[in-house]
Write a protein that holds these residues in place. Structure first.
Motif: not given
Length: 456
Positions: A119-132, A152-153
């Motif tokens: 769950q923590s990796v999913s949340v953090a990766t979603s934010a990173a992908a959005l920033e990217s 998936a994120a």
């Protein structure tokens, strides 16, 4: 450049029935073999693939009735490729600043052990992908944990991701180590074979954490499954001293001895290369991900990028993780790349702007083994491209669009982003996720991370 329909597209009935879209702008940076810059031109996209690049009038004539978008005082260019990052580390941004590499790892790695889960990796990766995506990055080579969650994120946000199992040399956050990690990696690679726009990845962290025996097993896995090998190498002087003391060879010497250098390998950083090592990297067609922001922040040194390029080494650009570089901004990386090496070499002509843009796009795609699918705006490639607004005062006047991009523009100038023809950023707003919700999720992790750090 001539316009033509790509044979693969014309041979597919479903693709032929898909609508054609035409995109034009003041400038088009193709990043083809000649770094051609087009004006009064456009690209045509059908079923997520570029089917034509050429004069706007020709494309409109060839595709009457096609939807057409024009972006005034803007440029279209290939989506950028982040050739080395740790996306999930957005949750640790700003946690371990003003430390050298070893001090950074001494704080962050125990914190990771305490808080990393799906769950923590999913949340953090979603934010990173959005920033990217906001920064014009359409593809990233990621080294982190829970790769299915990472994929998936990134899919939710719409970014193309290259990832796979990571090896630490011990039991990692996923609860596997040793033979169990090898067996799981074999299964994962077999279940995620290469396809257009994707290659599986296996990521041994480094020669100072992963044993030579495991590195050889990983090399065999990568060869068997045609996977990319993604590994930190020669990042700092401390790493060189440690690996030399452990194994009697420097990191890149050890990788060469073990058979890990080669066209499917990406060396993250490669700051400290001897003449012989640089020659071997070139001879084996090994690629390098240059991360100047992280290297500067951690006081790791200056990579020999001009010499690498002169020797024929493929160089892509990377941000490293947002815990060590604090952002996922390849515009900042391009500018640092274009400036640092001029200062280090004393030669203002090294790494001209067009060469830096190439490293941020086709260079990264080539390093990842995806140059047939992405990295330039050419017929038959996936329609991964971005629109950068050059109309604002800080980018005007524009005499050379490559120079404006590298030396004046920034990630806030990215207005539109397409991945495989799908618009994932429209007029600066993400189209597939709620930005406020993604940001809130990242902020919620802060309390857990602070508690973990307090217990270290």
């Amino acid at each position: 450049m001539t316009s033509r329909v790509h044979p693969e597209t014309s041979g597919s009935e479903s693709a032929l029935n898909s609508p054609v879209e035409i995109f034009s702008a003041e400038w088009i940076l193709t990043v083809d073999q000649n770094d051609t810059v087009l004006t009064e031109s456009a690209i045509a996209v059908q079923a997520g693939v570029i089917i034509a690049v050429g004069p706007l009038v020709d494309l409109l004539g060839a595709h009457p009735g096609a939807a057409h978008q024009h972006f005034a005082q803007s440029l279209l260019m290939p989506g950028m490729v982040n050739a080395h990052t740790h996306l999930g580390m957005t949750m640790f941004r700003g946690l371990a600043d003003d430390r050298n590499l070893q001090q950074f790892l001494d704080l962050v790695m125990p914190a990771e052990a305490a808080v990393l889960r799906e769950q923590s990796v999913s949340v953090a990766t979603s934010a990173a992908a959005l920033e990217s995506v906001h920064a014009g990055v359409t593809t990233a080579l990621d080294m982190y944990y829970f790769p299915d969650v990472v994929v998936a994120a990134c899919d939710r946000v719409g970014m193309r991701i290259m990832t796979g199992p990571t090896f630490l040399g011990s039991v990692g956050p996923e609860g596997r180590g040793g033979s169990a990690q090898i067996e799981w990696t074999e299964q994962w690679l077999a279940s995620n074979p290469a396809r257009p726009g994707w290659r599986p990845v296996v990521a041994p962290h480094s020669t100072y954490l992963v044993s030579p025996e495991d590195l050889q097993l990983i090399a065999e896995l990568a060869q068997r499954h045609d996977a990319t090998i993604h590994i930190h190498a020669a990042e700092s002087q401390g790493e060189l001293d440690s690996v030399l003391a452990q194994h009697g060879r420097r990191p890149v010497e050890l990788l060469d001895h073990l058979g890990l250098l080669g066209p499917r390998t990406v060396l993250a950083h490669a700051v400290h290369l001897s003449d012989d090592e640089l020659a071997r990297v070139a001879a084996t067609q090994t690629s390098v991900a240059h991360c100047p922001g992280s290297n500067l922040k951690l006081a790791s040194g200056f990579a020999r990028v001009p010499e690498m390029l002169a020797a024929g080494v493929t160089v892509g650009l990377g941000t490293d993780g947002p815990a060590s570089s604090n952002d996922l901004d390849l515009f900042a990386v391009m500018r640092l790349t274009g400036l640092i090496h001029k200062g280090v070499t004393g030669d203002a002509t090294v790494l001209p702007a067009a060469q830096v843009v190439r490293a941020a796009t086709l260079g990264g795609a080539t390093a990842l083994g995806l140059s047939e699918s992405i990295g330039s705006l050419e017929v038959g490639k996936q329609a991964d491209f971005i629109c950068v607004d050059l109309s604002r005062v800080h980018t005007q006047p524009v005499y050379n669009p490559n120079s404006a991009l590298v030396y004046a523009a920034g990630r806030d100038d990215v207005r539109h982003v397409w991945v495989a023809g799908q618009e994932v950023l429209r007029d600066g707003v993400a189209t597939r996720v709620d930005e406020a919700e993604v940001t809130a999720g990242l902020n919620e992790l802060r309390v857990e991370v602070l508690a973990a750090v307090a217990s270290v």
